[in-house]
Design a protein around this motif. Sequence first.
Motif, PDB file in Angstrom:
ATOM      1  N   GLY A  88       0.819  -1.208   0.000  1.00 13.56           N
ATOM      2  CA  GLY A  88       0.000   0.000   0.000  1.00 13.56           C
ATOM      3  C   GLY A  88       0.852   1.257   0.000  1.00 13.56           C
ATOM      4  N   ALA A  89       1.959   1.207   0.730  1.00 15.16           N
ATOM      5  CA  ALA A  89       2.870   2.352   0.773  1.00 15.16           C
ATOM      6  C   ALA A  89       3.472   2.638  -0.604  1.00 15.16           C
ATOM      7  CB  ALA A  89       3.978   2.097   1.788  1.00 15.16           C
ATOM      8  N   LEU A  90       3.723   1.586  -1.389  1.00 14.01           N
ATOM      9  CA  LEU A  90       4.278   1.796  -2.725  1.00 14.01           C
ATOM     10  C   LEU A  90       3.307   2.532  -3.635  1.00 14.01           C
ATOM     11  CD1 LEU A  90       6.146  -1.551  -3.501  1.00 14.01           C
ATOM     12  CD2 LEU A  90       7.150   0.717  -3.171  1.00 14.01           C
ATOM     13  N   VAL A  91       2.021   2.246  -3.486  1.00 18.55           N
ATOM     14  CA  VAL A  91       1.021   2.961  -4.285  1.00 18.55           C
ATOM     15  C   VAL A  91       1.040   4.444  -3.931  1.00 18.55           C
ATOM     16  CG1 VAL A  91      -1.431   3.179  -4.816  1.00 18.55           C
ATOM     17  CG2 VAL A  91      -0.424   0.907  -4.531  1.00 18.55           C
ATOM     18  N   ALA A  92       1.092   4.756  -2.639  1.00 16.61           N
ATOM     19  CA  ALA A  92       1.127   6.148  -2.206  1.00 16.61           C
ATOM     20  C   ALA A  92       2.436   6.823  -2.611  1.00 16.61           C
ATOM     21  CB  ALA A  92       0.931   6.232  -0.695  1.00 16.61           C
ATOM     22  N   LEU A  93       3.543   6.091  -2.481  1.00 14.11           N
ATOM     23  CA  LEU A  93       4.839   6.632  -2.885  1.00 14.11           C
ATOM     24  C   LEU A  93       4.836   6.987  -4.363  1.00 14.11           C
ATOM     25  CD1 LEU A  93       7.850   7.204  -2.222  1.00 14.11           C
ATOM     26  CD2 LEU A  93       8.313   4.800  -2.791  1.00 14.11           C
ATOM     27  N   THR A  94       4.147   6.194  -5.149  1.00 10.97           N
ATOM     28  CA  THR A  94       4.090   6.430  -6.593  1.00 10.97           C
ATOM     29  C   THR A  94       3.508   7.798  -6.915  1.00 10.97           C
ATOM     30  OG1 THR A  94       3.937   4.080  -7.152  1.00 10.97           O
ATOM     31  CG2 THR A  94       3.055   5.643  -8.755  1.00 10.97           C
ATOM     32  N   HIS A  95       2.325   8.093  -6.367  1.00 10.15           N
ATOM     33  CA  HIS A  95       1.729   9.379  -6.759  1.00 10.15           C
ATOM     34  C   HIS A  95       2.469  10.557  -6.137  1.00 10.15           C
ATOM     35  CE1 HIS A  95      -0.551   9.694  -2.946  1.00 10.15           C
ATOM     36  NE2 HIS A  95      -1.112   8.509  -3.179  1.00 10.15           N
ATOM     37  N   ALA A  96       3.074  10.351  -4.950  1.00  6.94           N
ATOM     38  CA  ALA A  96       3.855  11.435  -4.350  1.00  6.94           C
ATOM     39  C   ALA A  96       5.079  11.756  -5.200  1.00  6.94           C
ATOM     40  CB  ALA A  96       4.271  11.048  -2.932  1.00  6.94           C
ATOM     41  N   LEU A  97       5.804  10.724  -5.617  1.00  8.33           N
ATOM     42  CA  LEU A  97       6.984  10.951  -6.457  1.00  8.33           C
ATOM     43  C   LEU A  97       6.611  11.506  -7.827  1.00  8.33           C
ATOM     44  CD1 LEU A  97       9.177   7.794  -5.715  1.00  8.33           C
ATOM     45  CD2 LEU A  97       9.740  10.157  -5.141  1.00  8.33           C
ATOM     46  N   ALA A  98       5.488  11.058  -8.376  1.00 10.85           N
ATOM     47  CA  ALA A  98       5.065  11.559  -9.683  1.00 10.85           C
ATOM     48  C   ALA A  98       4.885  13.071  -9.651  1.00 10.85           C
ATOM     49  CB  ALA A  98       3.778  10.875 -10.113  1.00 10.85           C
ATOM     50  N   ILE A  99       4.333  13.577  -8.553  1.00 11.69           N
ATOM     51  CA  ILE A  99       4.123  15.020  -8.437  1.00 11.69           C
ATOM     52  C   ILE A  99       5.437  15.746  -8.201  1.00 11.69           C
ATOM     53  CG2 ILE A  99       2.949  16.830  -7.127  1.00 11.69           C
ATOM     54  CD1 ILE A  99       1.161  14.947  -8.888  1.00 11.69           C
ATOM     55  N   SER A 100       6.281  15.198  -7.327  1.00 15.80           N
ATOM     56  CA  SER A 100       7.548  15.863  -7.008  1.00 15.80           C
ATOM     57  C   SER A 100       8.529  15.856  -8.168  1.00 15.80           C
ATOM     58  CB  SER A 100       8.201  15.187  -5.794  1.00 15.80           C
ATOM     59  OG  SER A 100       7.409  15.310  -4.642  1.00 15.80           O
ATOM     60  N   LEU A 101       8.566  14.762  -8.922  1.00 17.50           N
ATOM     61  CA  LEU A 101       9.563  14.621  -9.986  1.00 17.50           C
ATOM     62  C   LEU A 101       9.051  15.037 -11.361  1.00 17.50           C
ATOM     63  CD1 LEU A 101      11.117  11.163  -8.959  1.00 17.50           C
ATOM     64  CD2 LEU A 101      11.823  13.467  -8.260  1.00 17.50           C
ATOM     65  N   GLY A 102       7.774  15.294 -11.473  1.00 19.25           N
ATOM     66  CA  GLY A 102       7.197  15.692 -12.753  1.00 19.25           C
ATOM     67  C   GLY A 102       7.897  16.866 -13.419  1.00 19.25           C
ATOM     68  N   PRO A 103       8.231  17.937 -12.666  1.00 22.11           N
ATOM     69  CA  PRO A 103       8.907  19.071 -13.302  1.00 22.11           C
ATOM     70  C   PRO A 103      10.252  18.725 -13.928  1.00 22.11           C
ATOM     71  CG  PRO A 103       7.965  19.722 -11.195  1.00 22.11           C
ATOM     72  CD  PRO A 103       7.844  18.227 -11.285  1.00 22.11           C
ATOM     73  N   ASP A 104      10.835  17.604 -13.509  1.00 20.86           N
ATOM     74  CA  ASP A 104      12.118  17.169 -14.081  1.00 20.86           C
ATOM     75  C   ASP A 104      11.933  16.127 -15.175  1.00 20.86           C
ATOM     76  OD1 ASP A 104      13.731  18.777 -12.371  1.00 20.86           O
ATOM     77  OD2 ASP A 104      13.351  17.362 -10.739  1.00 20.86           O
ATOM     78  N   ARG A 105      10.684  15.995 -15.685  1.00 18.02           N
ATOM     79  CA  ARG A 105      10.372  15.094 -16.793  1.00 18.02           C
ATOM     80  C   ARG A 105      10.591  13.632 -16.406  1.00 18.02           C
ATOM     81  NH1 ARG A 105      13.630  18.692 -17.731  1.00 18.02           N
ATOM     82  NH2 ARG A 105      15.354  17.214 -17.995  1.00 18.02           N
ATOM     83  N   ILE A 106      10.354  13.333 -15.141  1.00 14.99           N
ATOM     84  CA  ILE A 106      10.468  11.966 -14.646  1.00 14.99           C
ATOM     85  C   ILE A 106       9.066  11.450 -14.328  1.00 14.99           C
ATOM     86  CG2 ILE A 106      11.398  10.447 -12.855  1.00 14.99           C
ATOM     87  CD1 ILE A 106      13.656  12.572 -12.512  1.00 14.99           C
TER      88      ILE A 106
END
Length: 249
Positions: free
Chosen positions: A160-178
Amino acid sequence: MNFNNQTVIITGASRGIGRGVAESYAEAGAHVILADVQEDEGRKLEQKLKDQGRLADFIPCDVRKEEDVIRLVDFAAESAGGINIVINNAGVSRWKSPYDLTIEEWDDVLNTNVRSSFLLSREAAKHMKKQESGGSIVQISSTRSVMSEPNSEAYAASKGALVALTHALAISLGPDRIRVNCISPGWIETGAYDKLRQIDHEQHPSRRVGVPQDIVKACFYLTDPENSFVTGSHLVVDGGMTRKMIYEP
């Protein structure tokens, strides 16, 4: 699909789903960096792929150790000139009553399954952000992130933590095209498929148990550079089982 000139790090690569993913990316032209704590099996897979003319390197890695993760990423970046894709697949489980599960066992599951994924994502992203193409990260979760059987607390919490980590990282790293996405496999048989019972297949709305190639196809979709609009997603690949109501007759 074509992943020529792409470097892919895969943890837990020596067996099961990880092995299937590693072999498929290598076949598709990628330079695969095989990471696993199982050194003998990892080196055998590395040699097998090289004998097939594939680009492959095995790095012994205990994903619970920050220094091992950093060493893995540094090797990939230096040997291949960059990192394009990370598949965070390594994981362990403990099927034990919550009354008996020790805090050491709890920590081992969470550190192996979740902390390692954060560490590898963080370190790889430091290199990906320098690339014009950015990069793609996939977390391998489980349908146990949304449903459970008894005595699976540590494993379910980690997935469950991996699912939450996914959307958190997607938002944080999005500006770097990741891009960061997540796959939750259901029953993926990595052993003797022909030994499964008919009822094992028929209970699935898809009418069959899954195989590693089903997860490979999901990874390919999520890491295809042309799918740049797909990030923060949670893709369930379970033959429909999490949508099926199950009651005793």
